[in-house]
Design an enzyme around this catalytic site. Structure first.
Site, PDB file in Angstrom:
ATOM      1  N   ARG A  61       7.759   5.109  -9.881  1.00 13.96           N
ATOM      2  CA  ARG A  61       8.355   3.839 -10.334  1.00 13.96           C
ATOM      3  C   ARG A  61       7.452   3.208 -11.383  1.00 13.96           C
ATOM      4  O   ARG A  61       6.272   2.967 -11.150  1.00 13.96           O
ATOM      5  CB  ARG A  61       8.560   2.882  -9.148  1.00 13.96           C
ATOM      6  CG  ARG A  61       9.332   1.628  -9.526  1.00 13.96           C
ATOM      7  CD  ARG A  61       9.792   0.840  -8.314  1.00 13.96           C
ATOM      8  NE  ARG A  61      11.000   1.366  -7.687  1.00 13.96           N
ATOM      9  CZ  ARG A  61      12.226   1.218  -8.176  1.00 13.96           C
ATOM     10  NH1 ARG A  61      12.417   0.588  -9.317  1.00 13.96           N
ATOM     11  NH2 ARG A  61      13.258   1.716  -7.539  1.00 13.96           N
ATOM     12  N   ARG A  85      11.490  -4.198   1.839  1.00  8.98           N
ATOM     13  CA  ARG A  85      10.768  -3.248   0.985  1.00  8.98           C
ATOM     14  C   ARG A  85       9.308  -3.638   0.763  1.00  8.98           C
ATOM     15  O   ARG A  85       8.493  -2.793   0.456  1.00  8.98           O
ATOM     16  CB  ARG A  85      11.497  -3.073  -0.363  1.00  8.98           C
ATOM     17  CG  ARG A  85      12.712  -2.157  -0.228  1.00  8.98           C
ATOM     18  CD  ARG A  85      13.418  -1.952  -1.542  1.00  8.98           C
ATOM     19  NE  ARG A  85      14.171  -3.133  -1.931  1.00  8.98           N
ATOM     20  CZ  ARG A  85      14.914  -3.217  -3.039  1.00  8.98           C
ATOM     21  NH1 ARG A  85      14.988  -2.176  -3.849  1.00  8.98           N
ATOM     22  NH2 ARG A  85      15.594  -4.303  -3.320  1.00  8.98           N
ATOM     23  N   HIS A 141      14.701  -0.195   5.784  1.00 10.85           N
ATOM     24  CA  HIS A 141      14.044   0.564   4.712  1.00 10.85           C
ATOM     25  C   HIS A 141      12.916   1.443   5.263  1.00 10.85           C
ATOM     26  O   HIS A 141      12.748   2.584   4.843  1.00 10.85           O
ATOM     27  CB  HIS A 141      13.530  -0.393   3.640  1.00 10.85           C
ATOM     28  CG  HIS A 141      12.863   0.324   2.522  1.00 10.85           C
ATOM     29  ND1 HIS A 141      13.539   1.222   1.715  1.00 10.85           N
ATOM     30  CD2 HIS A 141      11.576   0.314   2.090  1.00 10.85           C
ATOM     31  CE1 HIS A 141      12.692   1.728   0.830  1.00 10.85           C
ATOM     32  NE2 HIS A 141      11.508   1.189   1.036  1.00 10.85           N
ATOM     33  N   LYS A 168       9.571  11.090  -7.691  1.00 13.42           N
ATOM     34  CA  LYS A 168       9.847   9.894  -8.517  1.00 13.42           C
ATOM     35  C   LYS A 168       8.594   9.051  -8.682  1.00 13.42           C
ATOM     36  O   LYS A 168       7.815   8.907  -7.756  1.00 13.42           O
ATOM     37  CB  LYS A 168      10.941   9.051  -7.832  1.00 13.42           C
ATOM     38  CG  LYS A 168      11.155   7.674  -8.453  1.00 13.42           C
ATOM     39  CD  LYS A 168      12.235   6.887  -7.716  1.00 13.42           C
ATOM     40  CE  LYS A 168      11.649   5.862  -6.769  1.00 13.42           C
ATOM     41  NZ  LYS A 168      12.655   5.014  -6.105  1.00 13.42           N
ATOM     42  N   GLU A 200      20.248 -28.871   0.737  1.00  7.87           N
ATOM     43  CA  GLU A 200      19.883 -28.454   2.093  1.00  7.87           C
ATOM     44  C   GLU A 200      21.123 -27.945   2.838  1.00  7.87           C
ATOM     45  O   GLU A 200      22.249 -28.353   2.540  1.00  7.87           O
ATOM     46  CB  GLU A 200      19.258 -29.622   2.861  1.00  7.87           C
ATOM     47  CG  GLU A 200      17.885 -30.006   2.334  1.00  7.87           C
ATOM     48  CD  GLU A 200      17.226 -31.102   3.160  1.00  7.87           C
ATOM     49  OE1 GLU A 200      17.806 -31.517   4.186  1.00  7.87           O
ATOM     50  OE2 GLU A 200      16.127 -31.538   2.768  1.00  7.87           O
ATOM     51  N   THR A 211      16.978   4.830  -9.676  1.00  8.38           N
ATOM     52  CA  THR A 211      16.539   5.980  -8.871  1.00  8.38           C
ATOM     53  C   THR A 211      17.600   7.081  -8.861  1.00  8.38           C
ATOM     54  O   THR A 211      17.321   8.243  -9.171  1.00  8.38           O
ATOM     55  CB  THR A 211      16.240   5.522  -7.424  1.00  8.38           C
ATOM     56  OG1 THR A 211      15.226   4.531  -7.468  1.00  8.38           O
ATOM     57  CG2 THR A 211      15.796   6.676  -6.545  1.00  8.38           C
ATOM     58  N   ASP A 217      20.250   8.084  -0.409  1.00 13.00           N
ATOM     59  CA  ASP A 217      19.227   7.035  -0.462  1.00 13.00           C
ATOM     60  C   ASP A 217      19.648   5.923   0.483  1.00 13.00           C
ATOM     61  O   ASP A 217      20.816   5.853   0.886  1.00 13.00           O
ATOM     62  CB  ASP A 217      19.064   6.494  -1.891  1.00 13.00           C
ATOM     63  CG  ASP A 217      17.635   6.008  -2.168  1.00 13.00           C
ATOM     64  OD1 ASP A 217      16.894   5.779  -1.195  1.00 13.00           O
ATOM     65  OD2 ASP A 217      17.269   5.861  -3.337  1.00 13.00           O
ATOM     66  N   ASP A 222      13.528  10.668  -4.089  1.00 10.86           N
ATOM     67  CA  ASP A 222      12.087  10.388  -4.127  1.00 10.86           C
ATOM     68  C   ASP A 222      11.449  10.848  -2.817  1.00 10.86           C
ATOM     69  O   ASP A 222      12.149  11.169  -1.845  1.00 10.86           O
ATOM     70  CB  ASP A 222      11.790   8.909  -4.411  1.00 10.86           C
ATOM     71  CG  ASP A 222      12.440   7.961  -3.399  1.00 10.86           C
ATOM     72  OD1 ASP A 222      12.688   8.382  -2.250  1.00 10.86           O
ATOM     73  OD2 ASP A 222      12.686   6.804  -3.763  1.00 10.86           O
TER      74      ASP A 222
END
Ligand code: R5P
Length: 311
Positions: free
Chosen positions: A197, A99, A133, A195, A42, A229, A221, A172
């Site tokens: 994935r 993401r 993102h 692209k 912890e 990528t 990117d 992409d």
């Protein structure tokens, strides 16, 4: 610059070097905080400064060990809230878990929303982050979110190379908006790769929309994770007749090892995530975001506009 007594900046354990660089840019020293791990795993925290009624900033990047760094940030926030800080502003250079931001298949979580809920519940009153993102993640919060941009820093770095025939390439479809912004800043054209994935570690790139024949390609990117990528995009551009290849990326998670063997001659990467010169490939040049974070912290602390200087 605000006086040291105006606000406090604390660092979690995820990226103390960046926190120290940021504090230096602000002309302050980091606030004293004790963070320990108990024998059972912890996390324990004690704030060693009086924060009652003060505006407090905490720098913590959610990468490399995202689960423990996120938990640590929540615990620091709880300690600050219970110590009566006036505002708790978290500076998250890399916002991990962003993401997973939508239900694109059945029975999956939306972790970006979950993290937003956790931060707010813990007591965070503002988030300062960089190149989220997806910009829509800001909408997962009911508190202010300032999403800073690394692009101006990366554009300046790219300009130093004096490329003769440059073109920006989005690796992409998701990077088109970013590519367009880079292309506008550099006053050049952009092209896009389609692209697909295959899984978390593999991508397939097929069609290239636009021509890169004889061009100095600048791949852009927001994240370099396994490198699949960018490396696949580099291969597509080379096969399509590119003259040279460089890349500019904000967040270097650096979970892959293939960059050395790729055709990418140089990659500008910011330090939103700790990068060790000993372990990163030689073609990586690190661009510090410390001054950018410092300017944003200063703007928040002085209740000044960020958008007026951020572009
Ligand atoms: C994807 O949507 C992101 O913008 C990046 O392209 C991706 O996260 C990079 O991952 P990797 O380096 O593993 O291909």
């Amino acid at each position: 610059m605000p006086q040291e007594s105006d606000f406090l900046l604390f660092a979690g354990t995820s990226h103390r070097e960046l926190a120290q660089q940021t504090a230096k840019c602000l002309g302050i020293t980091l606030g004293n905080i004790h963070i320990e791990t108990f024998p059972d795993g912890e996390i324990g925290v004690q704030i060693l400064e009086n924060v009652r009624g003060r505006d407090v900033f905490v720098l913590q990047t959610i990468a490399q060990h995202p689960n423990s760094y996120l938990m640590e940030l929540l615990i620091i926030t709880d300690a600050l809230k219970r110590a009566s800080a006036r505002s708790i502003n978290v500076v998250i250079p890399y916002f991990g878990y962003a993401r997973q931001d939508r239900k694109d298949k059945g029975r999956v979580p939306i972790t970006a929303k979950l993290v937003a809920n956790l931060l707010e519940t813990a007591g965070v009153t503002r988030v300062l982050t960089l190149d989220l993102h997806a910009e829509q993640v800001q909408g997962f919060f009911d508190i202010p979110v300032d999403n800073l941009l690394a692009r101006p820093l990366l554009v300046e770095a790219i300009k130093t190379l004096l490329l003769k025939n440059p073109i920006v390439v989005a690796p992409d479809i998701g990077s088109i908006k970013l590519a367009r912004a880079f292309a506008e800043s550099l006053k050049i054209e952009y092209a896009v790769i389609d692209k697909r994935r295959v899984n978390a570690k593999q991508v397939e790139s097929n069609a290239l929309m636009g021509s890169v024949v004889g061009k100095d390609v600048i791949l852009i990117d927001d994240i370099y994770s396994t490198g699949a990528t960018l490396i696949t995009a580099a291969r597509v551009c080379r096969q399509a007749g590119a003259q040279s290849l460089i890349a500019a990326v904000t967040h270097g998670l650096m979970r892959g090892k293939a960059l050395e063997e790729s055709a990418i001659e140089k990659i500008f990467l910011t330090n939103t995530i700790p990068l060790s010169r000993d372990t990163i490939p030689a073609q990586v040049e690190i661009i510090s975001v410390a001054a950018l974070l410092a300017r944003a912290i200063e703007s928040v602390a002085l209740a000044q506009s960020i958008s007026s200087w951020l572009h």
